[in-house]
Scaffold this motif. Structure first.
Motif, PDB file in Angstrom:
ATOM      1  N   SER A  15      23.794  58.018  72.894  1.00 22.00           N
ATOM      2  CA  SER A  15      24.337  59.330  72.382  1.00 22.00           C
ATOM      3  C   SER A  15      24.384  59.240  70.776  1.00 22.00           C
ATOM      4  CB  SER A  15      25.855  59.403  73.019  1.00 22.00           C
ATOM      5  OG  SER A  15      26.465  60.739  72.271  1.00 22.00           O
ATOM      6  N   PRO A  16      24.291  60.556  70.092  1.00 20.49           N
ATOM      7  CA  PRO A  16      24.319  60.344  68.634  1.00 20.49           C
ATOM      8  C   PRO A  16      25.610  60.266  68.402  1.00 20.49           C
ATOM      9  CG  PRO A  16      23.776  62.633  69.577  1.00 20.49           C
ATOM     10  CD  PRO A  16      23.844  61.528  70.811  1.00 20.49           C
ATOM     11  N   LEU A  17      25.818  59.924  67.081  1.00 20.98           N
ATOM     12  CA  LEU A  17      27.049  59.593  66.207  1.00 20.98           C
ATOM     13  C   LEU A  17      28.068  60.820  66.314  1.00 20.98           C
ATOM     14  CD1 LEU A  17      29.217  58.149  65.019  1.00 20.98           C
ATOM     15  CD2 LEU A  17      27.977  58.336  62.777  1.00 20.98           C
ATOM     16  N   SER A  18      27.312  62.110  66.131  1.00 25.80           N
ATOM     17  CA  SER A  18      27.846  63.367  65.981  1.00 25.80           C
ATOM     18  C   SER A  18      28.686  63.807  67.397  1.00 25.80           C
ATOM     19  CB  SER A  18      27.113  64.478  65.571  1.00 25.80           C
ATOM     20  OG  SER A  18      25.901  64.540  66.742  1.00 25.80           O
ATOM     21  N   THR A  19      28.010  63.370  68.654  1.00 23.28           N
ATOM     22  CA  THR A  19      28.969  63.672  69.603  1.00 23.28           C
ATOM     23  C   THR A  19      29.929  62.957  69.804  1.00 23.28           C
ATOM     24  OG1 THR A  19      26.731  64.125  70.855  1.00 23.28           O
ATOM     25  CG2 THR A  19      28.463  63.654  72.551  1.00 23.28           C
ATOM     26  N   ILE A  20      29.720  61.492  69.607  1.00 30.15           N
ATOM     27  CA  ILE A  20      31.144  60.633  69.794  1.00 30.15           C
ATOM     28  C   ILE A  20      32.050  61.159  68.750  1.00 30.15           C
ATOM     29  CG2 ILE A  20      31.946  58.222  69.205  1.00 30.15           C
ATOM     30  CD1 ILE A  20      29.056  57.123  69.765  1.00 30.15           C
ATOM     31  N   LEU A  21      32.088  61.558  67.599  1.00 27.89           N
ATOM     32  CA  LEU A  21      32.836  62.146  66.450  1.00 27.89           C
ATOM     33  C   LEU A  21      33.557  63.262  67.120  1.00 27.89           C
ATOM     34  CD1 LEU A  21      31.223  61.246  63.004  1.00 27.89           C
ATOM     35  CD2 LEU A  21      33.131  60.048  64.323  1.00 27.89           C
ATOM     36  N   ALA A  22      32.723  63.938  67.781  1.00 25.84           N
ATOM     37  CA  ALA A  22      33.449  65.245  68.140  1.00 25.84           C
ATOM     38  C   ALA A  22      34.039  65.151  69.355  1.00 25.84           C
ATOM     39  CB  ALA A  22      32.082  66.452  68.687  1.00 25.84           C
ATOM     40  N   GLN A  23      33.958  64.126  70.418  1.00 27.65           N
ATOM     41  CA  GLN A  23      34.775  63.935  71.582  1.00 27.65           C
ATOM     42  C   GLN A  23      35.838  63.035  71.425  1.00 27.65           C
ATOM     43  OE1 GLN A  23      31.001  63.877  74.755  1.00 27.65           O
ATOM     44  NE2 GLN A  23      32.095  62.137  74.415  1.00 27.65           N
ATOM     45  N   THR A  25      35.804  59.860  71.696  1.00 27.73           N
ATOM     46  CA  THR A  25      35.960  58.811  72.806  1.00 27.73           C
ATOM     47  C   THR A  25      34.541  58.356  73.214  1.00 27.73           C
ATOM     48  OG1 THR A  25      36.669  58.418  75.016  1.00 27.73           O
ATOM     49  CG2 THR A  25      35.877  60.562  74.642  1.00 27.73           C
ATOM     50  N   LEU A  26      34.361  57.120  73.704  1.00 23.89           N
ATOM     51  CA  LEU A  26      32.942  56.815  74.040  1.00 23.89           C
ATOM     52  C   LEU A  26      33.050  56.696  75.745  1.00 23.89           C
ATOM     53  CD1 LEU A  26      32.995  53.625  71.947  1.00 23.89           C
ATOM     54  CD2 LEU A  26      31.238  55.362  71.965  1.00 23.89           C
ATOM     55  N   ALA A  27      34.192  57.630  76.321  1.00 23.10           N
ATOM     56  CA  ALA A  27      34.293  57.583  77.893  1.00 23.10           C
ATOM     57  C   ALA A  27      33.107  58.311  78.332  1.00 23.10           C
ATOM     58  CB  ALA A  27      35.280  58.197  78.341  1.00 23.10           C
ATOM     59  N   GLY A  28      32.197  57.937  79.552  1.00 23.79           N
ATOM     60  CA  GLY A  28      31.099  58.971  80.034  1.00 23.79           C
ATOM     61  C   GLY A  28      30.014  58.672  79.325  1.00 23.79           C
ATOM     62  N   LEU A  29      29.986  57.864  78.334  1.00 25.10           N
ATOM     63  CA  LEU A  29      28.496  57.807  77.579  1.00 25.10           C
ATOM     64  C   LEU A  29      27.865  56.699  77.920  1.00 25.10           C
ATOM     65  CD1 LEU A  29      29.564  58.977  74.055  1.00 25.10           C
ATOM     66  CD2 LEU A  29      28.455  60.193  75.700  1.00 25.10           C
ATOM     67  N   PRO A  30      26.636  56.570  78.520  1.00 23.61           N
ATOM     68  CA  PRO A  30      25.941  55.318  78.918  1.00 23.61           C
ATOM     69  C   PRO A  30      25.806  54.136  77.932  1.00 23.61           C
ATOM     70  CG  PRO A  30      24.598  57.248  79.471  1.00 23.61           C
ATOM     71  CD  PRO A  30      25.634  57.660  78.555  1.00 23.61           C
ATOM     72  N   VAL A  31      26.025  52.914  78.071  1.00 23.25           N
ATOM     73  CA  VAL A  31      25.888  51.985  77.172  1.00 23.25           C
ATOM     74  C   VAL A  31      24.927  50.836  77.480  1.00 23.25           C
ATOM     75  CG1 VAL A  31      28.167  50.739  77.919  1.00 23.25           C
ATOM     76  CG2 VAL A  31      27.260  50.424  75.208  1.00 23.25           C
ATOM     77  N   THR A  32      24.132  50.358  76.797  1.00 26.56           N
ATOM     78  CA  THR A  32      23.285  49.247  77.015  1.00 26.56           C
ATOM     79  C   THR A  32      23.786  47.895  76.110  1.00 26.56           C
ATOM     80  OG1 THR A  32      21.748  50.312  77.419  1.00 26.56           O
ATOM     81  CG2 THR A  32      21.044  48.164  76.912  1.00 26.56           C
ATOM     82  N   PRO A 245      41.972  57.409  66.160  1.00 25.53           N
ATOM     83  CA  PRO A 245      41.013  55.995  66.898  1.00 25.53           C
ATOM     84  C   PRO A 245      40.128  56.798  67.784  1.00 25.53           C
ATOM     85  CG  PRO A 245      43.434  55.476  66.783  1.00 25.53           C
ATOM     86  CD  PRO A 245      43.628  57.029  66.296  1.00 25.53           C
ATOM     87  N   ILE A 246      38.840  56.075  67.626  1.00 24.07           N
ATOM     88  CA  ILE A 246      38.049  56.616  68.829  1.00 24.07           C
ATOM     89  C   ILE A 246      38.238  55.759  69.866  1.00 24.07           C
ATOM     90  CG2 ILE A 246      35.520  56.485  69.260  1.00 24.07           C
ATOM     91  CD1 ILE A 246      36.106  58.152  67.068  1.00 24.07           C
ATOM     92  N   ARG A 247      38.437  56.227  71.123  1.00 22.74           N
ATOM     93  CA  ARG A 247      38.996  55.652  72.275  1.00 22.74           C
ATOM     94  C   ARG A 247      37.749  54.893  72.927  1.00 22.74           C
ATOM     95  NH1 ARG A 247      41.459  60.294  72.607  1.00 22.74           N
ATOM     96  NH2 ARG A 247      39.947  61.012  74.234  1.00 22.74           N
ATOM     97  N   ARG A 248      38.032  53.499  73.517  1.00 23.87           N
ATOM     98  CA  ARG A 248      37.017  52.781  74.172  1.00 23.87           C
ATOM     99  C   ARG A 248      37.592  52.799  75.728  1.00 23.87           C
ATOM    100  NH1 ARG A 248      39.529  50.252  70.420  1.00 23.87           N
ATOM    101  NH2 ARG A 248      40.853  49.087  71.953  1.00 23.87           N
ATOM    102  N   PRO A 249      36.464  53.032  76.628  1.00 19.96           N
ATOM    103  CA  PRO A 249      36.571  53.135  78.106  1.00 19.96           C
ATOM    104  C   PRO A 249      37.085  51.777  78.781  1.00 19.96           C
ATOM    105  CG  PRO A 249      34.541  53.945  77.417  1.00 19.96           C
ATOM    106  CD  PRO A 249      34.967  53.056  76.182  1.00 19.96           C
ATOM    107  N   ASP A 250      37.849  51.935  79.655  1.00 19.95           N
ATOM    108  CA  ASP A 250      38.014  50.939  80.523  1.00 19.95           C
ATOM    109  C   ASP A 250      36.969  50.190  81.239  1.00 19.95           C
ATOM    110  OD1 ASP A 250      40.896  51.490  79.772  1.00 19.95           O
ATOM    111  OD2 ASP A 250      41.381  52.273  81.788  1.00 19.95           O
ATOM    112  N   SER A 251      35.941  50.891  81.257  1.00 17.80           N
ATOM    113  CA  SER A 251      34.746  50.322  81.800  1.00 17.80           C
ATOM    114  C   SER A 251      34.084  49.001  80.965  1.00 17.80           C
ATOM    115  CB  SER A 251      33.617  51.357  82.022  1.00 17.80           C
ATOM    116  OG  SER A 251      33.448  51.998  80.881  1.00 17.80           O
ATOM    117  N   TYR A 252      34.559  49.123  79.695  1.00 20.87           N
ATOM    118  CA  TYR A 252      33.980  47.721  78.856  1.00 20.87           C
ATOM    119  C   TYR A 252      34.818  46.707  79.124  1.00 20.87           C
ATOM    120  CZ  TYR A 252      31.933  51.586  75.713  1.00 20.87           C
ATOM    121  OH  TYR A 252      31.305  52.628  75.141  1.00 20.87           O
ATOM    122  N   ALA A 253      35.438  46.526  80.003  1.00 19.62           N
ATOM    123  CA  ALA A 253      36.373  45.343  80.303  1.00 19.62           C
ATOM    124  C   ALA A 253      35.291  44.293  80.675  1.00 19.62           C
ATOM    125  CB  ALA A 253      37.165  45.441  81.333  1.00 19.62           C
TER     126      ALA A 253
END
Length: 297
Positions: A15-23, A25-32, A245-253
């Motif tokens: 996801s582009p940084l602009s989307t993260i800043l607008a939301q 949060t990182l929730a729901g965004l795919p991460v590799t 603060p930009i929130r981190r998903p619980d899925s990052y555990a």
């Protein structure tokens, strides 16, 4: 250093940084996630560039056994499959925060190396793994930490924390040319707040205003990233305000205890996240180092 060790891991958010800043949060965004490392080592401080359809992710590579970081690059294809991993910069002193960028027809890297006592700008000789010293950025008595340059409104701006000043202070310098001369802003430190001053990623421009990712260290080092907006940014005056603060998903555990880098690379964004480890091995490693110090006296 305490018995608990920060263990960081780098991720590529699709996801582009602009989307993260607008939301916010990182929730729901795919991460590799980058591959895991051996015990008591980590990768952190990711910055990247796309070149010939490949994503080059530059990171700090750190081993608690030697306590000296170096700079690696991980190379991904367009589908975010890892294709190569190389060492690109290693010095006798610790290196981290490999801020890479393109300007003036060249590719540059400005890593943190405050233990060297200077801030060295590197020019790329052969991308991505051959670099040469281009110049030392002269900031007088200031020893910069996480120095972050950005060209905006006709000037180069340099945002940094200072190793010789209290924690939680943002300093700014400016110059007409990337290689200087650099001038300290007369309002330095331009912001005092452990929640929103230490640089933590790539600046961007949102609605005409510069936004700098900064670290929130109120609870722990690198606890979170906040967007810091510069409502005014001139050589005479700086006015800022910090977002949530930009929130981190619980899925990052288990990597949910902190995040201290947020850097844009086109349509993807690079992050790092951490957990803290307390184990018998870590306690033994700390004890071993303390004994070595005593024997060396």
């Amino acid at each position: 250093m305490g018995l608990r060790k920060d263990i960081w891991r780098v991720g590529i958010v699709n996801s582009p940084l602009s989307t993260i800043l607008a939301q916010g949060t990182l929730a729901g965004l795919p991460v590799t996630w980058t591959p895991p490392m051996r015990r008591y080592c980590f990768r952190a401080d990711p910055f990247g560039l796309w070149r010939n359809g490949r994503l080059h992710v530059f990171v700090e590579d750190y081993d608690y056994r030697v306590r000296i970081g170096s700079i690696d690059v991980l190379i991904y294809d367009a589908s975010l499959t890892l294709t190569a991993h190389r060492k690109v910069l290693q010095t006798p002193w610790h290196l981290s925060y490999p801020y890479v960028f393109e300007a003036e027809g060249e590719t540059w890297m400005l890593p943190e190396a405050y233990r060297s006592g200077r801030l060295t700008l590197y020019r790329c000789k052969h991308f991505p793994d051959q670099w040469e010293e281009a110049t030392v950025i002269d900031l007088g008595a200031d020893i910069a930490i996480d120095a972050t340059p950005f060209f905006h409104n006709g000037l180069w701006w340099l945002f940094y924390a200072c190793a010789t000043r209290p924690i939680g202070a943002l300093h700014v310098a400016y110059a007409k040319s990337l290689t200087g001369p650099w001038h300290h802003h007369p309002a330095n430190p331009v912001r005092l707040d452990v929640a929103s001053t230490r640089p933590g990623g790539t600046p961007c421009v949102v609605n005409g205003k510069l936004v700098l990712p900064v670290q929130d260290c109120t609870q722990t080092y690198g606890g979170a990233i906040r967007p810091l907006t510069f409502d005014e940014l001139t050589p005479e005056r700086i006015v800022t305000h910090a977002g949530s603060p930009i929130r981190r998903p619980d899925s990052y555990a288990p990597y949910t205890e902190g995040m201290h880098t947020l850097s844009a690379v086109g349509d993807v964004t690079l992050i790092d996240a951490k957990y803290t480890d307390l184990s018998a091995y870590g306690i033994g490693l700390q004890a071993y180092r303390e004994v070595k110090k005593i024997l060396a006296r």
